[in-house]
Scaffold this motif. Structure first.
Motif, PDB file in Angstrom:
ATOM      1  N   TYR A 159      40.386  55.305  75.016  1.00 51.14           N
ATOM      2  CA  TYR A 159      41.426  54.340  75.375  1.00 51.14           C
ATOM      3  C   TYR A 159      42.338  54.854  76.495  1.00 51.14           C
ATOM      4  O   TYR A 159      43.048  54.077  77.122  1.00 51.14           O
ATOM      5  CB  TYR A 159      42.276  54.011  74.146  1.00 51.14           C
ATOM      6  CG  TYR A 159      41.488  53.410  73.008  1.00 51.14           C
ATOM      7  CD1 TYR A 159      40.987  52.107  73.107  1.00 51.14           C
ATOM      8  CD2 TYR A 159      41.233  54.133  71.850  1.00 51.14           C
ATOM      9  CE1 TYR A 159      40.257  51.548  72.074  1.00 51.14           C
ATOM     10  CE2 TYR A 159      40.501  53.581  70.803  1.00 51.14           C
ATOM     11  CZ  TYR A 159      40.015  52.284  70.925  1.00 51.14           C
ATOM     12  OH  TYR A 159      39.279  51.735  69.907  1.00 51.14           O
ATOM     13  N   LYS A 160      42.308  56.174  76.745  1.00 50.44           N
ATOM     14  CA  LYS A 160      43.192  56.760  77.756  1.00 50.44           C
ATOM     15  C   LYS A 160      42.483  56.938  79.103  1.00 50.44           C
ATOM     16  O   LYS A 160      43.006  57.570  80.004  1.00 50.44           O
ATOM     17  CB  LYS A 160      43.710  58.124  77.267  1.00 50.44           C
ATOM     18  CG  LYS A 160      44.596  58.030  76.040  1.00 50.44           C
ATOM     19  CD  LYS A 160      44.892  59.390  75.440  1.00 50.44           C
ATOM     20  CE  LYS A 160      45.752  60.239  76.326  1.00 50.44           C
ATOM     21  NZ  LYS A 160      46.132  61.523  75.686  1.00 50.44           N
ATOM     22  N   PRO A 251      47.787  53.950  76.783  1.00 50.72           N
ATOM     23  CA  PRO A 251      48.230  53.985  75.389  1.00 50.72           C
ATOM     24  C   PRO A 251      49.007  55.252  75.024  1.00 50.72           C
ATOM     25  O   PRO A 251      49.196  55.539  73.851  1.00 50.72           O
ATOM     26  CB  PRO A 251      46.911  53.910  74.613  1.00 50.72           C
ATOM     27  CG  PRO A 251      45.928  54.565  75.511  1.00 50.72           C
ATOM     28  CD  PRO A 251      46.353  54.217  76.915  1.00 50.72           C
ATOM     29  N   SER A 252      49.425  56.018  76.012  1.00 56.88           N
ATOM     30  CA  SER A 252      50.308  57.162  75.772  1.00 56.88           C
ATOM     31  C   SER A 252      51.560  56.975  76.615  1.00 56.88           C
ATOM     32  O   SER A 252      51.565  56.195  77.567  1.00 56.88           O
ATOM     33  CB  SER A 252      49.606  58.480  76.115  1.00 56.88           C
ATOM     34  OG  SER A 252      49.085  58.455  77.434  1.00 56.88           O
ATOM     35  N   LYS A 253      52.634  57.678  76.258  1.00 56.58           N
ATOM     36  CA  LYS A 253      53.932  57.413  76.852  1.00 56.58           C
ATOM     37  C   LYS A 253      54.290  58.439  77.926  1.00 56.58           C
ATOM     38  O   LYS A 253      54.430  59.628  77.638  1.00 56.58           O
ATOM     39  CB  LYS A 253      55.009  57.407  75.761  1.00 56.58           C
ATOM     40  CG  LYS A 253      54.860  56.264  74.774  1.00 56.58           C
ATOM     41  CD  LYS A 253      56.003  56.225  73.781  1.00 56.58           C
ATOM     42  CE  LYS A 253      55.876  55.020  72.859  1.00 56.58           C
ATOM     43  NZ  LYS A 253      57.011  54.944  71.894  1.00 56.58           N
ATOM     44  N   SER A 268      52.007  54.158  84.916  1.00 59.09           N
ATOM     45  CA  SER A 268      51.667  53.546  83.637  1.00 59.09           C
ATOM     46  C   SER A 268      51.088  52.151  83.813  1.00 59.09           C
ATOM     47  O   SER A 268      51.449  51.425  84.743  1.00 59.09           O
ATOM     48  CB  SER A 268      52.917  53.457  82.744  1.00 59.09           C
ATOM     49  OG  SER A 268      53.410  54.746  82.427  1.00 59.09           O
ATOM     50  N   ALA A 269      50.212  51.792  82.901  1.00 61.33           N
ATOM     51  CA  ALA A 269      49.663  50.437  82.883  1.00 61.33           C
ATOM     52  C   ALA A 269      50.784  49.450  82.596  1.00 61.33           C
ATOM     53  O   ALA A 269      51.750  49.769  81.908  1.00 61.33           O
ATOM     54  CB  ALA A 269      48.574  50.339  81.816  1.00 61.33           C
ATOM     55  N   ASN A 277      46.885  48.777  78.812  1.00 65.81           N
ATOM     56  CA  ASN A 277      45.440  48.863  78.963  1.00 65.81           C
ATOM     57  C   ASN A 277      45.140  49.548  80.293  1.00 65.81           C
ATOM     58  O   ASN A 277      45.582  49.096  81.347  1.00 65.81           O
ATOM     59  CB  ASN A 277      44.829  47.465  78.935  1.00 65.81           C
ATOM     60  CG  ASN A 277      43.313  47.468  78.893  1.00 65.81           C
ATOM     61  OD1 ASN A 277      42.660  48.316  79.499  1.00 65.81           O
ATOM     62  ND2 ASN A 277      42.747  46.516  78.169  1.00 65.81           N
ATOM     63  N   MET A 278      44.386  50.648  80.245  1.00 64.69           N
ATOM     64  CA  MET A 278      44.097  51.407  81.455  1.00 64.69           C
ATOM     65  C   MET A 278      43.408  50.559  82.529  1.00 64.69           C
ATOM     66  O   MET A 278      43.564  50.811  83.723  1.00 64.69           O
ATOM     67  CB  MET A 278      43.233  52.624  81.120  1.00 64.69           C
ATOM     68  CG  MET A 278      43.907  53.648  80.202  1.00 64.69           C
ATOM     69  SD  MET A 278      45.296  54.484  80.992  1.00 64.69           S
ATOM     70  CE  MET A 278      44.444  55.581  82.123  1.00 64.69           C
ATOM     71  N   LYS A 279      42.663  49.557  82.105  1.00 62.19           N
ATOM     72  CA  LYS A 279      41.953  48.709  83.058  1.00 62.19           C
ATOM     73  C   LYS A 279      42.915  47.915  83.947  1.00 62.19           C
ATOM     74  O   LYS A 279      42.523  47.434  85.008  1.00 62.19           O
ATOM     75  CB  LYS A 279      41.033  47.736  82.316  1.00 62.19           C
ATOM     76  CG  LYS A 279      39.883  48.405  81.578  1.00 62.19           C
ATOM     77  CD  LYS A 279      39.023  47.372  80.860  1.00 62.19           C
ATOM     78  CE  LYS A 279      37.878  48.033  80.097  1.00 62.19           C
ATOM     79  NZ  LYS A 279      37.058  47.040  79.371  1.00 62.19           N
TER      80      LYS A 279
END
Length: 304
Positions: A159-160, A251-253, A268-269, A277-279
């Protein structure tokens, strides 16, 4: 003065903790340090000034590794114990001062949290000290006449990860601008599988992933003009080496784990922090931030 430093076992956290080591060294320049770390992280500390002893802590069943560590340290009289693992071991040692730094995810940069726990009003940047021979290995691998862009397409969880086709686009762009591409990733089958799509998309790139000695990875990173990668230990490592570094977060801060260095930036996304979402991180935005970092570092270096 003898300081026992019980450090983190993951790469990213270990790199962050070097800021605390740098601050302690500045405050106590004659102190002798004993540093506890996981075996794969040990090369990061091999050239740390005033390091009297490195103790690699290999995890064992039923937490027996803590008992072994206690046996190796209990007979010493410590001036200070700094425990970043919140272990019971530090409570069972004789020490004039004791700092047990709480772990977990809390608001604010982790690097600042650690500094505050030891009473520092501000924090140093992370810094990795390397032996001369590590740089010699890097010089032999990377032509000093070339400019290198480092891409780190993997992370601890899927997810990252920014899509590999986006990394490939970035790689081709900088290749056209005269840069050589070097791809970094960690050891193990899972890491390779996550890096493989980019390796196939950029067959001319230099593959420097897998089970490489960490200090040699750091030395090669130090010769790069730019680093672009997901939120990972490699991102923190590049920033600690003063490489212009762009870390990608979804999904990380970033407010907790943004890379720290003279030329470091987090992207950041869109959406709520820690839920992105990284996309949805656009290629255009990555290029813009990367170019800004490059421009900033060139201006500062040319004026110094």
């Amino acid at each position: 003065m003898k300081i026992l430093f019980i450090g983190s076992h993951r790469l990213g956290d270990a790199v962050i903790s070097t800021a605390l080591l740098a601050a302690l060294l500045k405050r106590y320049p004659t102190a002798k340090f004993t540093i506890i770390c996981s075996p794969n992280i040990e090369p990061l500390f091999e050239a740390f000034p005033n390091c009297e002893r490195l103790i690699p802590l290999e995890k064992q069943k039923h937490n027996r590794h803590w008992l072994e560590l206690w046996k190796q340290t209990v007979l010493h009289r410590w001036s200070m114990v700094v425990d970043l693992r919140s272990s019971l071991v530090s409570l069972g040692l004789w020490s004039q001062k004791r700092f047990i730094v709480k772990g977990g995810r809390r608001a604010g940069l982790k690097i600042a949290q650690q500094a505050q726990a030891l009473g520092f009003s501000s924090y140093e940047y992370p810094r990795v000290w390397l032996k001369k021979e590590r740089y010699e290995v890097a010089r032999a691998l990377l032509s000093q006449n070339d400019k290198w862009v480092a891409l780190a397409p993997t992370a601890g969880t899927a997810y990252k990860i920014w899509p590999p086709e986006n990394f490939a686009h970035i790689g081709r762009l900088f290749s056209k601008r005269g840069y050589k591409i070097i791809i970094f990733y960690g050891a193990g089958t899972e890491e390779y599988n996550r890096a493989e799509p980019l390796l196939k998309a950029l067959p001319q790139a230099f593959d420097f992933g897998g089970g490489k000695v960490l200090s040699e990875v750091a030395a090669c990173l130090s010769y790069c003009s730019l680093f672009i990668g997901n939120d990972s230990g490699l991102m923190h490592l590049a920033a600690s080496l003063a490489v212009p570094s762009l870390g990608l977060f979804g999904p990380s801060k970033a407010s907790q784990y943004a890379p720290s260095g003279p030329y470091a930036m987090a992207l950041s996304a869109p959406g709520c922090e820690g839920e992105g979402n990284m996309k949805h991180i656009s290629i255009a935005n990555v290029i813009e931030k990367a170019e800004s970092l490059l421009s900033q570092s060139v201006k500062i270096n040319s004026s110094s």
